[in-house]
Design an enzyme around this catalytic site. Structure first.
Site, PDB file in Angstrom:
ATOM      1  N   ARG A 138       0.829  -1.206   0.000  1.00 52.29           N
ATOM      2  CA  ARG A 138       0.000   0.000   0.000  1.00 52.29           C
ATOM      3  C   ARG A 138       0.862   1.253   0.000  1.00 52.29           C
ATOM      4  O   ARG A 138       0.683   2.147  -0.805  1.00 52.29           O
ATOM      5  CB  ARG A 138      -0.926   0.002   1.221  1.00 52.29           C
ATOM      6  CG  ARG A 138      -1.618   1.340   1.425  1.00 52.29           C
ATOM      7  CD  ARG A 138      -2.768   1.271   2.388  1.00 52.29           C
ATOM      8  NE  ARG A 138      -3.674   0.222   2.005  1.00 52.29           N
ATOM      9  CZ  ARG A 138      -4.210  -0.662   2.863  1.00 52.29           C
ATOM     10  NH1 ARG A 138      -3.934  -0.601   4.148  1.00 52.29           N
ATOM     11  NH2 ARG A 138      -5.024  -1.591   2.444  1.00 52.29           N
ATOM     12  N   TYR A 139       1.786   1.332   0.945  1.00 50.29           N
ATOM     13  CA  TYR A 139       2.629   2.518   1.066  1.00 50.29           C
ATOM     14  C   TYR A 139       3.850   2.352   0.156  1.00 50.29           C
ATOM     15  O   TYR A 139       4.252   1.235  -0.151  1.00 50.29           O
ATOM     16  CB  TYR A 139       3.076   2.681   2.523  1.00 50.29           C
ATOM     17  CG  TYR A 139       1.929   2.755   3.501  1.00 50.29           C
ATOM     18  CD1 TYR A 139       1.190   3.931   3.667  1.00 50.29           C
ATOM     19  CD2 TYR A 139       1.574   1.644   4.271  1.00 50.29           C
ATOM     20  CE1 TYR A 139       0.141   3.985   4.573  1.00 50.29           C
ATOM     21  CE2 TYR A 139       0.530   1.696   5.175  1.00 50.29           C
ATOM     22  CZ  TYR A 139      -0.188   2.860   5.326  1.00 50.29           C
ATOM     23  OH  TYR A 139      -1.226   2.923   6.217  1.00 50.29           O
ATOM     24  N   ARG A 142       7.203   0.237   1.753  1.00 49.32           N
ATOM     25  CA  ARG A 142       7.104  -0.885   2.675  1.00 49.32           C
ATOM     26  C   ARG A 142       5.956  -1.820   2.287  1.00 49.32           C
ATOM     27  O   ARG A 142       4.978  -1.374   1.671  1.00 49.32           O
ATOM     28  CB  ARG A 142       6.931  -0.404   4.118  1.00 49.32           C
ATOM     29  CG  ARG A 142       5.831   0.593   4.328  1.00 49.32           C
ATOM     30  CD  ARG A 142       6.176   1.497   5.520  1.00 49.32           C
ATOM     31  NE  ARG A 142       5.071   2.386   5.868  1.00 49.32           N
ATOM     32  CZ  ARG A 142       4.909   3.578   5.310  1.00 49.32           C
ATOM     33  NH1 ARG A 142       5.719   3.997   4.369  1.00 49.32           N
ATOM     34  NH2 ARG A 142       3.901   4.354   5.676  1.00 49.32           N
ATOM     35  N   CYS A 151      -2.992 -18.201  14.821  1.00 55.50           N
ATOM     36  CA  CYS A 151      -2.595 -17.425  15.999  1.00 55.50           C
ATOM     37  C   CYS A 151      -2.682 -18.351  17.207  1.00 55.50           C
ATOM     38  O   CYS A 151      -3.349 -19.385  17.156  1.00 55.50           O
ATOM     39  CB  CYS A 151      -3.551 -16.260  16.222  1.00 55.50           C
ATOM     40  SG  CYS A 151      -3.657 -15.141  14.817  1.00 55.50           S
ATOM     41  N   CYS A 155      -8.393 -13.152  18.731  1.00 51.47           N
ATOM     42  CA  CYS A 155      -8.971 -11.981  19.395  1.00 51.47           C
ATOM     43  C   CYS A 155     -10.305 -11.666  18.745  1.00 51.47           C
ATOM     44  O   CYS A 155     -10.386 -11.593  17.507  1.00 51.47           O
ATOM     45  CB  CYS A 155      -8.034 -10.794  19.250  1.00 51.47           C
ATOM     46  SG  CYS A 155      -6.323 -11.214  19.591  1.00 51.47           S
ATOM     47  N   CYS A 158     -10.452  -8.971  15.993  1.00 46.85           N
ATOM     48  CA  CYS A 158      -9.419  -9.058  14.947  1.00 46.85           C
ATOM     49  C   CYS A 158      -9.869  -8.445  13.612  1.00 46.85           C
ATOM     50  O   CYS A 158     -10.933  -8.756  13.095  1.00 46.85           O
ATOM     51  CB  CYS A 158      -9.063 -10.526  14.715  1.00 46.85           C
ATOM     52  SG  CYS A 158      -7.795 -10.714  13.455  1.00 46.85           S
ATOM     53  N   ARG A 160      -8.288  -8.985  10.829  1.00 49.05           N
ATOM     54  CA  ARG A 160      -8.069  -9.977   9.748  1.00 49.05           C
ATOM     55  C   ARG A 160      -8.879 -11.239   9.979  1.00 49.05           C
ATOM     56  O   ARG A 160      -8.474 -12.339   9.581  1.00 49.05           O
ATOM     57  CB  ARG A 160      -6.577 -10.320   9.632  1.00 49.05           C
ATOM     58  CG  ARG A 160      -5.766  -9.144   9.213  1.00 49.05           C
ATOM     59  CD  ARG A 160      -4.555  -9.464   8.384  1.00 49.05           C
ATOM     60  NE  ARG A 160      -3.891  -8.211   8.144  1.00 49.05           N
ATOM     61  CZ  ARG A 160      -2.814  -7.786   8.820  1.00 49.05           C
ATOM     62  NH1 ARG A 160      -2.247  -8.578   9.711  1.00 49.05           N
ATOM     63  NH2 ARG A 160      -2.304  -6.600   8.576  1.00 49.05           N
ATOM     64  N   ASP A 322     -11.268  -0.941  13.714  1.00 47.21           N
ATOM     65  CA  ASP A 322     -11.723  -0.940  12.314  1.00 47.21           C
ATOM     66  C   ASP A 322     -13.171  -1.423  12.207  1.00 47.21           C
ATOM     67  O   ASP A 322     -13.581  -2.293  12.980  1.00 47.21           O
ATOM     68  CB  ASP A 322     -10.843  -1.882  11.467  1.00 47.21           C
ATOM     69  CG  ASP A 322      -9.443  -1.342  11.288  1.00 47.21           C
ATOM     70  OD1 ASP A 322      -9.286  -0.117  11.184  1.00 47.21           O
ATOM     71  OD2 ASP A 322      -8.495  -2.167  11.249  1.00 47.21           O
ATOM     72  N   ASP A 359      -7.595   3.855  10.477  1.00 47.87           N
ATOM     73  CA  ASP A 359      -7.204   3.269   9.197  1.00 47.87           C
ATOM     74  C   ASP A 359      -8.306   3.631   8.198  1.00 47.87           C
ATOM     75  O   ASP A 359      -9.458   3.206   8.369  1.00 47.87           O
ATOM     76  CB  ASP A 359      -7.067   1.738   9.337  1.00 47.87           C
ATOM     77  CG  ASP A 359      -5.779   1.245   8.721  1.00 47.87           C
ATOM     78  OD1 ASP A 359      -5.465   1.704   7.604  1.00 47.87           O
ATOM     79  OD2 ASP A 359      -5.091   0.428   9.351  1.00 47.87           O
ATOM     80  N   LYS A 366      -3.163   4.667   7.438  1.00 44.00           N
ATOM     81  CA  LYS A 366      -3.334   5.215   8.789  1.00 44.00           C
ATOM     82  C   LYS A 366      -3.381   6.736   8.749  1.00 44.00           C
ATOM     83  O   LYS A 366      -2.477   7.367   8.241  1.00 44.00           O
ATOM     84  CB  LYS A 366      -2.192   4.757   9.687  1.00 44.00           C
ATOM     85  CG  LYS A 366      -2.181   3.274   9.901  1.00 44.00           C
ATOM     86  CD  LYS A 366      -0.983   2.868  10.723  1.00 44.00           C
ATOM     87  CE  LYS A 366      -0.814   1.358  10.664  1.00 44.00           C
ATOM     88  NZ  LYS A 366      -0.375   0.879   9.338  1.00 44.00           N
TER      89      LYS A 366
END
Ligand code: SF4
Length: 396
Positions: A138-139, A142, A151, A155, A158, A160, A322, A359, A366
């Site tokens: 995206r950026y 990076r 995981c 969570c 989450c 994702r 999000d 986001d 961000k």
């Protein structure tokens, strides 16, 4: 069993495990009937912790008194985001109180399954910005490598959740070729100087698998450094072994972003994990998600940020939760986050003040948000207020 008094012992995988005295004094897991016969060597073995994660309503009900909302949530939680709670995390949960901030992050409730028209499956549009399998670009300088879909604990907030879960394919079997296209993309794009390895949680990969990924990326000359995004030091601190940190140290500079959300997550055990990482030269930052009923009070967030500094973890971001499907019960108004930032800046050390970000839904990246300290601005003149509300004029 004589070894148990030693500071360092080897587990069944011949990994060196630290059992410092302060922890041994608080082996309160043996007070939980499910774990009363577990010996400390097993408890300190991250493979044992992974193998014994609680993943069913029946097991969970043996440890905590489930509320009707949780019972309902557990009935419905058969979709993509699995139930998985490490035994270690279970010892931190209040067994009697459904509003326990750690319990809320791990145990599904029925409101998780309400449908909101504002929520999305992939609010950060990572799938759209995927430039190769498992790689998001995206950026400009990076990329994000999604190293696993698994995981140690899932969570409930989450972002994702569309990808992660124990249902996801067991990718470790063909890991060698799995990232070929992603590595080729990074190699061919000389602007990429920073690679974030995340997932899922990359630290649940076996050392050899993780090293093969890290090495391939570090061998690319224009990649200046790596970051690892993880929750392992918080939910499975036993995973931070001498063998792991020795391996990571070889590929310095590696930075680590750890997902801490509440002061109760900072335990003697998580401190040891963070110390081991810091002492191997890995700078640590925290990425905290603002969550209703978990950390949406300024005093809780301040305590978290201050305690993170004590374990050498620099507060890095507070994320607005999000708008991902199934998380509306966690989301606060943005004003709550701005108020928290107002109560941090100036009221505590600057190092304890992270950046609060939203986001941008749809892939905007961000965007920092926070209190506005500029009251007015004219040519050569700024009128500002400080953290106490006092007004000052600055002439350029
Ligand atoms: S550890 Fe990270 S990727 Fe895994 S469930 Fe939690 S928030 Fe999601």
């Amino acid at each position: 069993m004589n070894n148990l008094t030693a500071v360092e012992v080897k587990n069944t995988h011949q990994e060196i495990i630290s059992l410092p005295r302060p922890i041994r004094k608080s082996l309160d897991y043996q007070q939980i009937s499910l774990y009363k016969d577990v010996n400390p060597l097993d408890w300190e073995d991250w493979h044992w912790q992974m193998k014994h994660r609680v993943s069913s309503r029946e097991e969970l009900a043996q440890v905590i008194k489930l509320s009707p909302e949780e019972e309902e949530g557990l009935k419905k939680a058969t979709g993509r985001l699995s139930l998985a709670i490490t035994p270690y995390w279970l010892t931190l949960i209040d067994a009697e109180d459904p509003s326990c901030p750690l319990r809320r992050q791990a145990v599904p409730v029925k409101t998780e399954f309400l449908v909101s028209p504002h929520e999305m499956v992939d609010p950060c549009a990572e799938d759209r910005d995927s430039c190769a399998p498992h790689l998001v670009h995206r950026y400009p300088d990076r990329v994000l490598l999604l190293a696993t879909e698994h995981c140690s604990m899932y969570c409930r907030h989450c972002t994702r959740r569309r990808l992660v879960g124990d249902h996801a394919q067991q990718e470790e079997t063909n890991h060698a070729s799995r990232f070929d296209a992603a590595i080729d993309y990074i190699k061919s794009n000389k602007k990429i100087r920073d690679v974030l390895i995340s997932g899922g949680d990359p630290l649940i990969l076996e050392d050899e698998i993780l090293e093969s990924i890290v090495k391939r990326i570090r061998d690319i000359s224009h990649v200046e450094f790596l970051r690892i995004g993880t929750r392992v030091p918080v939910v499975l601190p036993q995973r931070i072994t001498e063998k792991l940190v020795t391996m990571l140290k070889k590929y310095s500079p590696i930075w680590m972003s750890i997902h801490f959300n509440h002061p109760k997550e900072i335990t003697k055990r998580s401190k040891i994990a963070c110390d081991m990482l810091s002492e191997s030269g890995i700078p640590l930052g925290s990425q905290t998600v603002l969550l209703k009923g978990v950390n949406d009070r300024p005093y809780i967030m301040r305590k978290l940020m201050q305690e993170l500094l004590q374990i050498r973890v620099r507060p890095y971001y507070i994320y607005q939760c999000d708008p991902v499907r199934g998380t509306q019960h966690f989301r606060t108004p943005v004003s709550v986050g701005i108020n928290i930032m107002e109560k941090l800046r100036g009221h505590t050390s600057g190092y304890a003040v992270p950046t609060y970000v939203i986001d941008g839904p749809g892939g905007g990246g961000k965007i920092p948000v926070g209190p506005n300290y500029i009251l007015s601005q004219a040519k050569g003149k700024y009128v500002l207020h400080n953290y106490k509300g006092k007004i000052y004029t600055y002439l350029e």
